[in-house]
Design a protein around this motif. Structure first.
Motif, short mmCIF file in Angstrom:
data_model
loop_
_atom_site.label_atom_id
_atom_site.label_comp_id
_atom_site.label_asym_id
_atom_site.label_seq_id
_atom_site.Cartn_x
_atom_site.Cartn_y
_atom_site.Cartn_z
N ASN A 40 -10.15 49.17 77.58
CA ASN A 40 -10.92 50.29 77.03
C ASN A 40 -12.24 50.36 77.79
O ASN A 40 -13.10 49.50 77.63
N PHE A 41 -12.35 51.37 78.66
CA PHE A 41 -13.51 51.40 79.56
C PHE A 41 -13.75 52.82 80.07
O PHE A 41 -12.81 53.51 80.47
N MET A 42 -15.00 53.25 80.04
CA MET A 42 -15.41 54.54 80.59
C MET A 42 -14.58 55.71 80.05
O MET A 42 -14.01 56.50 80.78
N ASP A 43 -14.51 55.81 78.74
CA ASP A 43 -13.86 56.94 78.08
C ASP A 43 -12.37 57.04 78.39
O ASP A 43 -11.78 58.12 78.29
N ALA A 44 -11.76 55.94 78.76
CA ALA A 44 -10.31 55.91 78.97
C ALA A 44 -9.76 54.60 78.44
O ALA A 44 -10.45 53.58 78.41
N ILE A 45 -8.50 54.65 78.04
CA ILE A 45 -7.81 53.45 77.57
C ILE A 45 -6.58 53.27 78.45
O ILE A 45 -5.74 54.18 78.54
N THR A 46 -6.50 52.13 79.09
CA THR A 46 -5.37 51.84 79.97
C THR A 46 -4.47 50.81 79.29
O THR A 46 -4.95 49.79 78.79
N TYR A 47 -3.16 51.10 79.29
CA TYR A 47 -2.17 50.20 78.72
C TYR A 47 -1.22 49.77 79.84
O TYR A 47 -0.78 50.60 80.64
N PHE A 48 -0.88 48.49 79.89
CA PHE A 48 0.11 48.01 80.84
C PHE A 48 1.02 47.01 80.14
O PHE A 48 0.56 45.98 79.63
N ASN A 49 2.32 47.33 80.09
CA ASN A 49 3.27 46.49 79.36
C ASN A 49 4.09 45.58 80.27
O ASN A 49 5.09 44.99 79.85
N GLY A 50 3.65 45.46 81.53
CA GLY A 50 4.37 44.62 82.47
C GLY A 50 5.22 45.41 83.44
O GLY A 50 5.61 44.90 84.49
N GLU A 51 5.51 46.68 83.09
CA GLU A 51 6.35 47.53 83.95
C GLU A 51 5.73 48.90 84.18
O GLU A 51 5.82 49.45 85.28
N GLN A 52 5.11 49.44 83.14
CA GLN A 52 4.53 50.78 83.24
C GLN A 52 3.08 50.76 82.78
O GLN A 52 2.69 49.95 81.95
N LYS A 53 2.32 51.70 83.35
CA LYS A 53 0.90 51.79 83.01
C LYS A 53 0.60 53.20 82.54
O LYS A 53 1.00 54.19 83.16
N TRP A 54 -0.12 53.28 81.42
CA TRP A 54 -0.58 54.56 80.88
C TRP A 54 -2.11 54.59 80.92
O TRP A 54 -2.76 53.62 80.52
N VAL A 55 -2.67 55.68 81.40
CA VAL A 55 -4.12 55.86 81.38
C VAL A 55 -4.42 57.05 80.47
O VAL A 55 -4.14 58.20 80.83
N TYR A 56 -4.94 56.76 79.30
CA TYR A 56 -5.17 57.78 78.26
C TYR A 56 -6.65 58.16 78.24
O TYR A 56 -7.51 57.29 78.12
N MET A 57 -6.91 59.47 78.37
CA MET A 57 -8.28 59.99 78.34
C MET A 57 -8.43 60.88 77.11
O MET A 57 -8.05 62.06 77.13
N PRO A 58 -8.95 60.32 76.02
CA PRO A 58 -9.04 61.06 74.76
C PRO A 58 -9.87 62.34 74.85
O PRO A 58 -9.55 63.33 74.17
N ASP A 59 -10.91 62.35 75.69
CA ASP A 59 -11.77 63.53 75.76
C ASP A 59 -11.04 64.78 76.24
O ASP A 59 -11.39 65.90 75.87
N VAL A 60 -10.03 64.57 77.09
CA VAL A 60 -9.26 65.72 77.61
C VAL A 60 -7.84 65.72 77.07
O VAL A 60 -7.02 66.55 77.48
N MET A 61 -7.55 64.80 76.16
CA MET A 61 -6.23 64.69 75.54
C MET A 61 -5.13 64.67 76.60
O MET A 61 -4.18 65.45 76.59
N GLU A 62 -5.26 63.72 77.53
CA GLU A 62 -4.31 63.61 78.63
C GLU A 62 -3.99 62.15 78.86
O GLU A 62 -4.85 61.28 78.76
N VAL A 63 -2.73 61.87 79.17
CA VAL A 63 -2.32 60.51 79.49
C VAL A 63 -1.44 60.55 80.74
O VAL A 63 -0.49 61.34 80.82
N ASN A 64 -1.78 59.74 81.73
CA ASN A 64 -1.01 59.64 82.96
C ASN A 64 -0.14 58.39 82.91
O ASN A 64 -0.63 57.30 82.57
N LEU A 65 1.13 58.54 83.27
CA LEU A 65 2.09 57.45 83.23
C LEU A 65 2.48 57.06 84.65
O LEU A 65 2.86 57.91 85.46
N PHE A 66 2.36 55.75 84.96
CA PHE A 66 2.67 55.25 86.30
C PHE A 66 3.69 54.11 86.20
O PHE A 66 3.69 53.34 85.24
#
Length: 218
Positions: free
Chosen positions: A75-101
């Protein structure tokens, strides 16, 4: 946003040039590595301060990192990054957007913060290191270790790592970017072996139904 991507897109030893390494630094780092890997989980709260005098830039942010093995949540700089070992999500609540990698473990990291959970063992591969002695960091007595990446194409040329006298905890580090930016990260709180469910390391779309999911996987 650039600094955010640097973090979300940062906290392993196979040494090809061990003869060039400082044995005193190696001793400190080996003890730190052993202690860190013994923890089942880590939760760290930190302060990041970036300064670039040539561009008159000074920014300070608070952040939190949860780590369980290779999984992490940042949780850093208005974004929350999740990594479960295979995929990464970068969630930006201010713009209601999440990028999946998708994340390939063989992918080379260009930044120290490509995998933020590795900040606790960043020195383990691809660095030459030097024991710089005792110093003060954030008012505490610490050991300073200087790390220089063997890959000269990276965006940074040096890292200073600050380790407590017990050699079982990183107190902070300073990152020297080639563009003149200096980033000092101070670990404000460091807790270990806290129960963490695996589900906390994946983005829950049902909990954020209005967030637009952008699939960046190849």
């Amino acid at each position: 946003m650039k600094l955010l991507l640097t973090w979300a897109s940062l906290f392993v030893l196979i040494l090809s040039t061990s003869a060039q390494q400082d044995p005193k630094a190696r001793e400190v780092l080996d003890e730190l590595s052993a202690a860190t890997k013994a923890y089942s989980t880590i939760k760290a709260e930190f302060t990041s301060k970036a300064v670039n005098k040539s561009s008159d830039m000074e920014e300070e942010y608070k952040g939190e990192l949860w780590q369980k093995g290779e999984k992490y949540k940042l949780n850093f700089m208005d974004a929350i990054t999740y990594f479960n070992g295979e995929q990464k999500w970068v969630y930006m609540p201010d713009v209601m957007e999440v990028n999946l990698f998708s994340v390939n473990s063989d992918m080379a990291s260009e930044s120290i913060f490509d995998n933020p959970q590795e900040i606790f063992t960043i020195y383990e591969e691809g660095f030459k290191y030097l024991y710089k002695g005792k110093t003060k960091f954030n008012g505490e007595d610490v050991i300073e270790i200087e790390l220089v990446p063997e890959n000269t194409d990276l965006e940074y040329f040096k890292i200073k790592l600050y380790v407590n006298d017990a050699k079982d905890e990183i107190k902070g580090f300073k990152y020297f970017s080639k563009d003149g930016t200096r980033v000092t990260v101070t670990i404000d709180s460091f807790k270990t072996n806290i129960p963490m469910k695996d589900s906390m390391f994946a983005f829950d779309k049902s909990a954020h139904p209005d967030a637009e999911l952008i699939d960046m996987r190849e």
